[in-house]
Motif scaffolding. Structure first.
Motif, PDB file in Angstrom:
ATOM      1  N   HIS A  50     -73.089  -5.295  57.540  1.00 28.08           N
ATOM      2  CA  HIS A  50     -72.166  -4.290  58.279  1.00 28.08           C
ATOM      3  C   HIS A  50     -70.965  -5.022  58.803  1.00 28.08           C
ATOM      4  O   HIS A  50     -70.912  -6.104  59.361  1.00 28.08           O
ATOM      5  CB  HIS A  50     -73.111  -3.702  59.156  1.00 28.08           C
ATOM      6  CG  HIS A  50     -74.239  -2.937  58.826  1.00 28.08           C
ATOM      7  ND1 HIS A  50     -74.112  -1.584  58.579  1.00 28.08           N
ATOM      8  CD2 HIS A  50     -75.347  -3.285  58.513  1.00 28.08           C
ATOM      9  CE1 HIS A  50     -74.999  -1.033  58.203  1.00 28.08           C
ATOM     10  NE2 HIS A  50     -76.189  -2.239  58.173  1.00 28.08           N
ATOM     11  N   VAL A  51     -69.894  -4.411  58.372  1.00 29.80           N
ATOM     12  CA  VAL A  51     -68.557  -4.702  59.021  1.00 29.80           C
ATOM     13  C   VAL A  51     -68.384  -3.758  60.326  1.00 29.80           C
ATOM     14  O   VAL A  51     -68.429  -2.626  60.166  1.00 29.80           O
ATOM     15  CB  VAL A  51     -67.240  -4.756  58.249  1.00 29.80           C
ATOM     16  CG1 VAL A  51     -65.991  -4.697  59.046  1.00 29.80           C
ATOM     17  CG2 VAL A  51     -67.412  -5.475  56.990  1.00 29.80           C
ATOM     18  N   LYS A  52     -68.427  -4.406  61.665  1.00 31.16           N
ATOM     19  CA  LYS A  52     -68.593  -3.602  62.715  1.00 31.16           C
ATOM     20  C   LYS A  52     -67.590  -4.297  63.691  1.00 31.16           C
ATOM     21  O   LYS A  52     -67.112  -5.405  63.866  1.00 31.16           O
ATOM     22  CB  LYS A  52     -69.958  -3.670  63.348  1.00 31.16           C
ATOM     23  CG  LYS A  52     -71.043  -2.799  62.648  1.00 31.16           C
ATOM     24  CD  LYS A  52     -72.346  -3.001  63.513  1.00 31.16           C
ATOM     25  CE  LYS A  52     -73.482  -1.956  62.834  1.00 31.16           C
ATOM     26  NZ  LYS A  52     -74.388  -2.019  63.703  1.00 31.16           N
ATOM     27  N   PRO A  53     -67.238  -3.452  64.906  1.00 33.90           N
ATOM     28  CA  PRO A  53     -66.417  -3.797  65.721  1.00 33.90           C
ATOM     29  C   PRO A  53     -66.956  -5.102  66.606  1.00 33.90           C
ATOM     30  O   PRO A  53     -68.247  -4.773  66.821  1.00 33.90           O
ATOM     31  CB  PRO A  53     -66.007  -2.504  66.750  1.00 33.90           C
ATOM     32  CG  PRO A  53     -66.229  -1.413  65.895  1.00 33.90           C
ATOM     33  CD  PRO A  53     -67.384  -1.804  64.851  1.00 33.90           C
ATOM     34  N   HIS A  54     -66.321  -5.870  67.233  1.00 31.10           N
ATOM     35  CA  HIS A  54     -66.942  -6.935  67.939  1.00 31.10           C
ATOM     36  C   HIS A  54     -66.000  -7.084  68.969  1.00 31.10           C
ATOM     37  O   HIS A  54     -64.795  -6.831  69.028  1.00 31.10           O
ATOM     38  CB  HIS A  54     -66.866  -8.265  66.834  1.00 31.10           C
ATOM     39  CG  HIS A  54     -67.624  -9.328  67.603  1.00 31.10           C
ATOM     40  ND1 HIS A  54     -66.610 -10.575  68.404  1.00 31.10           N
ATOM     41  CD2 HIS A  54     -68.522  -9.838  67.462  1.00 31.10           C
ATOM     42  CE1 HIS A  54     -67.674 -11.259  68.883  1.00 31.10           C
ATOM     43  NE2 HIS A  54     -68.790 -10.946  68.450  1.00 31.10           N
ATOM     44  N   ASP A  55     -66.402  -7.746  70.170  1.00 29.35           N
ATOM     45  CA  ASP A  55     -65.695  -8.046  71.319  1.00 29.35           C
ATOM     46  C   ASP A  55     -64.310  -8.784  70.992  1.00 29.35           C
ATOM     47  O   ASP A  55     -63.488  -8.616  71.633  1.00 29.35           O
ATOM     48  CB  ASP A  55     -66.492  -8.844  72.305  1.00 29.35           C
ATOM     49  CG  ASP A  55     -67.484  -7.838  73.170  1.00 29.35           C
ATOM     50  OD1 ASP A  55     -67.527  -6.783  72.762  1.00 29.35           O
ATOM     51  OD2 ASP A  55     -68.491  -8.512  73.669  1.00 29.35           O
ATOM     52  N   ASP A  56     -64.403  -9.683  70.110  1.00 29.17           N
ATOM     53  CA  ASP A  56     -63.371 -10.589  69.515  1.00 29.17           C
ATOM     54  C   ASP A  56     -62.737 -10.133  68.444  1.00 29.17           C
ATOM     55  O   ASP A  56     -61.680 -10.699  67.804  1.00 29.17           O
ATOM     56  CB  ASP A  56     -63.741 -11.988  69.392  1.00 29.17           C
ATOM     57  CG  ASP A  56     -64.164 -12.696  70.664  1.00 29.17           C
ATOM     58  OD1 ASP A  56     -63.724 -12.325  71.794  1.00 29.17           O
ATOM     59  OD2 ASP A  56     -65.050 -13.454  70.680  1.00 29.17           O
ATOM     60  N   GLY A  57     -62.919  -8.755  68.107  1.00 30.60           N
ATOM     61  CA  GLY A  57     -62.112  -8.226  66.817  1.00 30.60           C
ATOM     62  C   GLY A  57     -63.221  -7.356  65.927  1.00 30.60           C
ATOM     63  O   GLY A  57     -63.739  -6.388  66.337  1.00 30.60           O
ATOM     64  N   TRP A  58     -63.425  -8.019  64.698  1.00 32.40           N
ATOM     65  CA  TRP A  58     -64.487  -7.536  63.825  1.00 32.40           C
ATOM     66  C   TRP A  58     -65.286  -8.416  63.564  1.00 32.40           C
ATOM     67  O   TRP A  58     -65.070  -9.548  63.242  1.00 32.40           O
ATOM     68  CB  TRP A  58     -63.763  -6.956  62.458  1.00 32.40           C
ATOM     69  CG  TRP A  58     -62.875  -5.749  62.898  1.00 32.40           C
ATOM     70  CD1 TRP A  58     -61.616  -5.678  63.546  1.00 32.40           C
ATOM     71  CD2 TRP A  58     -63.442  -4.308  62.905  1.00 32.40           C
ATOM     72  NE1 TRP A  58     -61.293  -4.218  63.743  1.00 32.40           N
ATOM     73  CE2 TRP A  58     -62.291  -3.539  63.238  1.00 32.40           C
ATOM     74  CE3 TRP A  58     -64.571  -3.699  62.493  1.00 32.40           C
ATOM     75  CZ2 TRP A  58     -62.503  -2.102  63.480  1.00 32.40           C
ATOM     76  CZ3 TRP A  58     -64.622  -2.415  62.491  1.00 32.40           C
ATOM     77  CH2 TRP A  58     -63.740  -1.499  63.174  1.00 32.40           C
ATOM     78  N   GLN A  59     -66.696  -7.878  63.103  1.00 40.45           N
ATOM     79  CA  GLN A  59     -67.830  -8.883  62.921  1.00 40.45           C
ATOM     80  C   GLN A  59     -68.361  -8.523  61.398  1.00 40.45           C
ATOM     81  O   GLN A  59     -68.544  -7.305  61.201  1.00 40.45           O
ATOM     82  CB  GLN A  59     -68.805  -9.025  63.825  1.00 40.45           C
ATOM     83  CG  GLN A  59     -69.481  -7.933  63.959  1.00 40.45           C
ATOM     84  CD  GLN A  59     -70.469  -7.703  65.221  1.00 40.45           C
ATOM     85  OE1 GLN A  59     -71.195  -8.803  65.569  1.00 40.45           O
ATOM     86  NE2 GLN A  59     -70.910  -6.695  65.774  1.00 40.45           N
ATOM     87  N   LEU A  60     -68.998  -9.461  60.740  1.00 39.40           N
ATOM     88  CA  LEU A  60     -70.069  -9.167  59.645  1.00 39.40           C
ATOM     89  C   LEU A  60     -71.343  -9.593  60.177  1.00 39.40           C
ATOM     90  O   LEU A  60     -71.510 -10.449  60.467  1.00 39.40           O
ATOM     91  CB  LEU A  60     -69.583 -10.105  58.384  1.00 39.40           C
ATOM     92  CG  LEU A  60     -70.432  -9.859  57.253  1.00 39.40           C
ATOM     93  CD1 LEU A  60     -70.430  -8.532  56.707  1.00 39.40           C
ATOM     94  CD2 LEU A  60     -70.315 -10.875  56.286  1.00 39.40           C
TER      95      LEU A  60
END
Length: 122
Positions: free
Chosen positions: A63-73
């Motif tokens: 999953h490509v999801k929002p992250h505190d530092d941008g976006w995460q896989l």
């Protein structure tokens, strides 16, 4: 209202019966999860075709999801990011390569967490 073998969207009418029945089953599950009808029809039809062709396997979802530092896989079921990038665009090119190398399925989310797109045959 759930779809049945006798009451289903017109777009499923010309599918072979076994594929249509599988699409109805998948579509009902997607509707229960809150998908819009048009999106549920498209996903259900695609998955039903792949299931009947024997091409759909138990591929790992990434999953490509929002992250505190941008976006995460992130791998399905994991809480730890595989990679993090500042922008969604920067992450997507790397994520697609990673998921292809790991024979997975890529699920891309919007900022609000809802599913934007699912990519198969990665």
């Amino acid at each position: 209202m759930p779809w049945s073998k006798n009451d289903y969207p017109a777009s499923l009418k010309n599918l072979p019966a076994d594929v249509r029945n599988k699409a109805i089953e998948i579509g009902n599950a997607l509707l229960d999860e809150g998908y819009e009808e048009g999106r549920a029809i498209a996903i259900a039809t695609d998955r039903a075709h792949k299931s009947e062709e024997g091409t759909e396997t138990d591929k790992t979802e990434y999953h490509v999801k929002p992250h505190d530092d941008g976006w995460q896989l992130i791998k399905e079921g994991s809480s730890r990011a595989i990679m993090v990038e500042d922008t969604k665009g920067d992450l997507l090119s790397k994520a697609k390569d990673y998921v292809t190398d790991h024979s997975g399925t890529l699920v891309i989310h919007k900022q609000d967490g809802s599913v934007e797109q699912e990519l198969y045959d990665q």
